[in-house]
Design an enzyme around this catalytic site. Sequence first.
Site, mmCIF file in Angstrom:
data_model
loop_
_atom_site.group_PDB
_atom_site.id
_atom_site.type_symbol
_atom_site.label_atom_id
_atom_site.label_comp_id
_atom_site.label_asym_id
_atom_site.label_seq_id
_atom_site.Cartn_x
_atom_site.Cartn_y
_atom_site.Cartn_z
ATOM 1 N N PRO A 18 0.789 -1.219 0.000
ATOM 2 C CG PRO A 18 -0.181 -1.151 2.104
ATOM 3 C CD PRO A 18 0.504 -2.081 1.152
ATOM 4 N NE ARG A 26 1.339 12.973 -1.512
ATOM 5 C CZ ARG A 26 0.434 12.131 -1.024
ATOM 6 N NH1 ARG A 26 0.259 12.030 0.282
ATOM 7 N NH2 ARG A 26 -0.287 11.377 -1.827
ATOM 8 C CE1 TYR A 31 8.901 5.123 3.129
ATOM 9 C CE2 TYR A 31 7.434 6.991 2.822
ATOM 10 C CZ TYR A 31 7.834 5.888 3.548
ATOM 11 O OH TYR A 31 7.174 5.540 4.699
ATOM 12 C CG ASN A 82 8.361 -2.120 0.478
ATOM 13 O OD1 ASN A 82 7.762 -2.219 1.548
ATOM 14 N ND2 ASN A 82 9.001 -1.022 0.122
ATOM 15 C CB ALA A 85 1.621 0.389 6.453
ATOM 16 C CG HIS A 88 5.015 -2.013 10.263
ATOM 17 N ND1 HIS A 88 6.322 -2.445 10.288
ATOM 18 C CD2 HIS A 88 4.981 -0.979 9.376
ATOM 19 C CE1 HIS A 88 7.054 -1.681 9.489
ATOM 20 N NE2 HIS A 88 6.263 -0.793 8.911
ATOM 21 C CG ASP A 95 -0.438 -17.023 8.584
ATOM 22 O OD1 ASP A 95 0.653 -17.074 9.202
ATOM 23 O OD2 ASP A 95 -1.541 -16.979 9.157
ATOM 24 C CD GLU A 106 10.295 -7.676 5.697
ATOM 25 O OE1 GLU A 106 10.735 -8.699 6.290
ATOM 26 O OE2 GLU A 106 9.647 -6.784 6.272
ATOM 27 C CG HIS A 108 10.972 -2.454 4.824
ATOM 28 N ND1 HIS A 108 9.619 -2.301 4.733
ATOM 29 C CD2 HIS A 108 11.191 -3.659 5.412
ATOM 30 C CE1 HIS A 108 9.028 -3.371 5.259
ATOM 31 N NE2 HIS A 108 9.956 -4.206 5.670
ATOM 32 C CB SER A 110 12.593 4.201 5.139
ATOM 33 O OG SER A 110 11.542 3.377 5.623
ATOM 34 N NE ARG A 115 10.203 6.085 8.547
ATOM 35 C CZ ARG A 115 9.242 5.934 7.641
ATOM 36 N NH1 ARG A 115 9.303 4.926 6.765
ATOM 37 N NH2 ARG A 115 8.229 6.775 7.591
ATOM 38 N NE ARG A 119 6.941 4.577 9.850
ATOM 39 C CZ ARG A 119 5.864 4.725 9.067
ATOM 40 N NH1 ARG A 119 5.489 3.754 8.262
ATOM 41 N NH2 ARG A 119 5.175 5.846 9.067
#
Length: 156
Positions: A18, A26, A31, A82, A85, A88, A95, A106, A108, A110, A115, A119
């Site tokens: 997401p 932004r 990012y 990735n 959110a 978390h 699963d 995986e 990320h 950042s 942070r 997170r």
Amino acid sequence: MSQDTDSVTDRVLVLNGPNLNLLGSREPAIYGKETLGEVDALCRDAAATHGLEADCRQSNHEGVLIDAIHEARGAHHGIVINPGAYSHTSVAIRDALAAVHRPVVEVHLSNIHRREPFRHHSHVSAVADAVICGAGSHGYALALAHLAQLVNKEIR
Ligand code: CA2
């Protein structure tokens, strides 16, 4: 030529969760400045360097991400994800990744450990073969290089 030679291109799934469709618009300090389209292009190039074909997808919906992970069982040799959110919060994505029995890296953009405390924990990390964070978009290239090694170990 045999199907087991180095010339075979193995398909891998690059899955973004997401809000990652907003990349480049932004929060460049967190990012980076690249758009998702540019990150996808970087992934296709990095994958090709390692003899892989990257199938790049993004969704803002947990169920759509889970369906894509299930699809990987029959269609992909490994997964770079990735989860945004959902890292978390989502036991369901964890699963699904555990159920498909494919190598998982995986990523990320950042450094999630530098942070906010919420997170710092990812449900996905426990089922990932490797975790890369804080390297910006280069993290995807690193992830694909490592996934290529994992894929080659599993099927050659
Ligand atoms: O650092 C990462 O890659 C994250 O997975 C990105 C997620 C965040 O929730 C994770 O904690 C860490 C957020 C992606 C949102 O992306 C945006 C991009 C541009 C503008 C706004 C959001």
